[in-house]
Design a protein around this motif. Structure first.
Motif, PDB file in Angstrom:
ATOM      1  N   PRO A 164       0.829  -1.201   0.000  1.00  0.00           N
ATOM      2  CA  PRO A 164       0.000   0.000   0.000  1.00  0.00           C
ATOM      3  C   PRO A 164       0.866   1.255   0.000  1.00  0.00           C
ATOM      4  N   ALA A 165       0.328   2.334  -0.541  1.00  0.00           N
ATOM      5  CA  ALA A 165       1.059   3.594  -0.603  1.00  0.00           C
ATOM      6  C   ALA A 165       1.221   4.178   0.791  1.00  0.00           C
ATOM      7  N   GLY A 166       2.215   4.998   0.950  1.00  0.00           N
ATOM      8  CA  GLY A 166       2.444   5.677   2.213  1.00  0.00           C
ATOM      9  C   GLY A 166       3.897   5.640   2.610  1.00  0.00           C
ATOM     10  N   PRO A 167       4.238   6.377   3.640  1.00  0.00           N
ATOM     11  CA  PRO A 167       5.636   6.417   4.073  1.00  0.00           C
ATOM     12  C   PRO A 167       6.096   5.078   4.641  1.00  0.00           C
TER      13      PRO A 167
END
Length: 52
Positions: free
Chosen positions: A3-6
């Motif tokens: 999943p996207a994100g830091p």
């Protein structure tokens, strides 16, 4: 696919020679070359090196 994100990557060294700091700088450089934003935080670089 992740999943996207830091993301957080932590590198530690118990030898007291600050090798982790050098490794993190190399890793950050390589990731930046691939177009990613990178924040580096050296939490213990201020401590003295331990040499035997």
């Amino acid at each position: 696919m992740l999943p996207a994100g830091p993301r957080t990557i932590a590198v530690g060294c118990a030898g007291g020679k600050h090798r982790a700091c050098g490794l993190v700088e190399i890793l950050a450089h390589r990731v930046r070359e691939r177009g990613r934003a990178v924040n580096v935080e050296h939490r213990h670089a201020h401590l003295p090196r331990v040499l035997k």
